[in-house]
Design a protein around this motif. Sequence first.
Motif, mmCIF file in Angstrom:
data_model
loop_
_atom_site.group_PDB
_atom_site.id
_atom_site.type_symbol
_atom_site.label_atom_id
_atom_site.label_comp_id
_atom_site.label_asym_id
_atom_site.label_seq_id
_atom_site.Cartn_x
_atom_site.Cartn_y
_atom_site.Cartn_z
ATOM 1 N N TRP A 90 27.453 45.775 2.981
ATOM 2 C CA TRP A 90 28.214 45.621 3.868
ATOM 3 C C TRP A 90 26.478 45.148 4.679
ATOM 4 C CZ3 TRP A 90 26.140 47.104 9.098
ATOM 5 C CH2 TRP A 90 26.363 47.174 9.853
ATOM 6 N N VAL A 91 25.814 45.442 4.583
ATOM 7 C CA VAL A 91 24.347 45.134 4.969
ATOM 8 C C VAL A 91 24.171 43.606 4.687
ATOM 9 C CG1 VAL A 91 21.925 45.731 5.659
ATOM 10 C CG2 VAL A 91 23.194 47.214 5.773
ATOM 11 N N HIS A 92 24.858 43.256 3.870
ATOM 12 C CA HIS A 92 23.989 41.601 3.148
ATOM 13 C C HIS A 92 25.551 40.862 3.255
ATOM 14 C CE1 HIS A 92 21.569 43.927 -0.118
ATOM 15 N NE2 HIS A 92 20.614 42.665 -0.236
ATOM 16 N N GLN A 93 26.365 41.244 3.587
ATOM 17 C CA GLN A 93 27.876 40.427 4.657
ATOM 18 C C GLN A 93 27.291 40.452 5.970
ATOM 19 O OE1 GLN A 93 31.194 42.598 3.478
ATOM 20 N NE2 GLN A 93 31.164 42.564 2.026
ATOM 21 N N GLU A 94 26.806 40.995 6.474
ATOM 22 C CA GLU A 94 26.737 41.267 8.067
ATOM 23 C C GLU A 94 25.564 40.203 7.957
ATOM 24 O OE1 GLU A 94 27.946 42.461 10.933
ATOM 25 O OE2 GLU A 94 29.162 42.546 9.595
ATOM 26 N N LEU A 95 24.417 40.562 7.359
ATOM 27 C CA LEU A 95 22.923 39.308 7.327
ATOM 28 C C LEU A 95 23.680 37.767 7.229
ATOM 29 C CD1 LEU A 95 20.027 40.902 4.727
ATOM 30 C CD2 LEU A 95 20.246 40.989 7.727
ATOM 31 N N LEU A 137 22.720 56.017 7.637
ATOM 32 C CA LEU A 137 24.182 55.897 7.732
ATOM 33 C C LEU A 137 24.388 55.694 9.367
ATOM 34 C CD1 LEU A 137 26.928 55.917 6.190
ATOM 35 C CD2 LEU A 137 26.911 57.968 6.447
ATOM 36 N N GLN A 138 23.915 56.911 10.259
ATOM 37 C CA GLN A 138 24.073 56.879 11.925
ATOM 38 C C GLN A 138 24.174 55.590 12.514
ATOM 39 O OE1 GLN A 138 22.134 60.552 13.040
ATOM 40 N NE2 GLN A 138 23.595 62.223 13.037
ATOM 41 N N GLN A 139 22.668 55.118 12.041
ATOM 42 C CA GLN A 139 21.991 53.724 12.152
ATOM 43 C C GLN A 139 22.932 52.542 12.036
ATOM 44 O OE1 GLN A 139 18.421 53.099 10.772
ATOM 45 N NE2 GLN A 139 17.171 54.308 12.354
ATOM 46 N N ALA A 140 23.597 52.449 11.214
ATOM 47 C CA ALA A 140 24.445 51.698 10.381
ATOM 48 C C ALA A 140 26.170 51.878 11.162
ATOM 49 C CB ALA A 140 24.986 51.843 8.938
ATOM 50 N N MET A 141 26.504 52.753 11.604
ATOM 51 C CA MET A 141 27.737 53.362 11.988
ATOM 52 C C MET A 141 27.154 52.258 13.776
ATOM 53 S SD MET A 141 28.956 57.016 10.246
ATOM 54 C CE MET A 141 30.781 57.235 11.808
ATOM 55 N N SER A 142 26.880 52.787 14.016
ATOM 56 C CA SER A 142 26.243 52.526 15.328
ATOM 57 C C SER A 142 25.764 50.582 15.589
ATOM 58 C CB SER A 142 25.057 53.082 15.882
ATOM 59 O OG SER A 142 23.371 52.401 15.635
ATOM 60 N N MET A 143 26.206 49.927 14.155
ATOM 61 C CA MET A 143 26.092 48.361 14.467
ATOM 62 C C MET A 143 26.842 48.226 13.402
ATOM 63 S SD MET A 143 22.374 48.186 12.539
ATOM 64 C CE MET A 143 22.327 46.004 13.332
ATOM 65 N N GLY A 144 28.587 48.996 13.798
ATOM 66 C CA GLY A 144 29.934 48.597 12.563
ATOM 67 C C GLY A 144 29.778 49.204 12.252
ATOM 68 N N TYR A 145 29.220 49.483 10.772
ATOM 69 C CA TYR A 145 29.494 50.221 9.591
ATOM 70 C C TYR A 145 31.006 51.144 9.586
ATOM 71 C CZ TYR A 145 29.472 52.333 5.078
ATOM 72 O OH TYR A 145 29.719 52.491 3.833
ATOM 73 N N GLN A 146 32.029 51.117 9.039
ATOM 74 C CA GLN A 146 32.902 52.285 8.546
ATOM 75 C C GLN A 146 32.715 52.319 6.913
ATOM 76 O OE1 GLN A 146 36.363 50.528 9.840
ATOM 77 N NE2 GLN A 146 36.868 52.494 11.612
ATOM 78 N N PRO A 147 32.577 54.499 6.870
ATOM 79 C CA PRO A 147 31.744 54.123 5.454
ATOM 80 C C PRO A 147 33.758 54.316 4.494
ATOM 81 C CG PRO A 147 31.458 55.835 6.988
ATOM 82 C CD PRO A 147 32.114 54.514 7.886
ATOM 83 N N ARG A 183 20.016 41.300 15.728
ATOM 84 C CA ARG A 183 20.807 41.933 14.379
ATOM 85 C C ARG A 183 20.240 42.063 13.696
ATOM 86 N NH1 ARG A 183 25.524 44.230 14.401
ATOM 87 N NH2 ARG A 183 27.423 44.096 13.059
ATOM 88 N N ARG A 184 20.142 40.447 13.277
ATOM 89 C CA ARG A 184 19.369 40.480 11.907
ATOM 90 C C ARG A 184 17.958 41.495 11.362
ATOM 91 N NH1 ARG A 184 21.115 36.577 8.947
ATOM 92 N NH2 ARG A 184 18.950 36.680 7.680
ATOM 93 N N LYS A 185 17.342 40.993 12.193
ATOM 94 C CA LYS A 185 15.882 42.255 12.343
ATOM 95 C C LYS A 185 16.404 43.698 12.011
ATOM 96 C CE LYS A 185 12.171 39.105 14.210
ATOM 97 N NZ LYS A 185 11.652 39.703 15.480
ATOM 98 N N ARG A 186 17.467 44.384 12.543
ATOM 99 C CA ARG A 186 17.585 46.027 12.788
ATOM 100 C C ARG A 186 18.475 45.950 11.194
ATOM 101 N NH1 ARG A 186 20.220 45.035 18.036
ATOM 102 N NH2 ARG A 186 22.133 44.806 16.894
ATOM 103 N N LEU A 187 18.835 44.586 10.793
ATOM 104 C CA LEU A 187 19.531 45.336 9.394
ATOM 105 C C LEU A 187 19.082 44.783 8.506
ATOM 106 C CD1 LEU A 187 22.962 42.482 10.137
ATOM 107 C CD2 LEU A 187 22.444 44.931 9.701
ATOM 108 N N GLU A 188 17.655 44.153 8.061
ATOM 109 C CA GLU A 188 16.795 44.478 7.623
ATOM 110 C C GLU A 188 16.073 45.837 7.559
ATOM 111 O OE1 GLU A 188 14.062 40.810 8.702
ATOM 112 O OE2 GLU A 188 15.999 39.414 7.893
ATOM 113 N N LYS A 189 15.500 45.881 9.011
ATOM 114 C CA LYS A 189 14.945 47.247 8.496
ATOM 115 C C LYS A 189 16.622 48.584 8.043
ATOM 116 C CE LYS A 189 12.802 50.897 12.016
ATOM 117 N NZ LYS A 189 13.439 52.153 11.086
#
Length: 91
Positions: free
Chosen positions: A10-15, A61-71, A23-29
């Motif tokens: 998901w992170v790679h797709q979002e990048l 996982l919490q950070q990813a979900m706050s950015m739109g990730y759905q497990p 957003r790119r910086k948050r995803l890379e972190k």
Amino acid sequence: MKNEQSLDQWVHQELDRTRYEGRRKRLEKLLADLHKHQSSMSLPVGSPQRLVAEQNERKVLQQAMSMGYQPPEQQIKDLGLHIGLELGLGL
């Protein structure tokens, strides 16, 4: 982490999709934090290393979900709820 592979994808797709530098910086972190610790599943139960790894996994996982990730389990749960409503099953 049981969702590590799907979260990594998901992170790679979002990048690839995003154009916004913030957003790119948050995803890379997020990606760096994801690979910061060894997977908790490979560590002995009850060990301090496993507790630290599990805490890191929850935070990521919490950070990813706050950015739109759905497990994946959340997607299945939502699908089941939708199907239940379509069949007229109340909660």
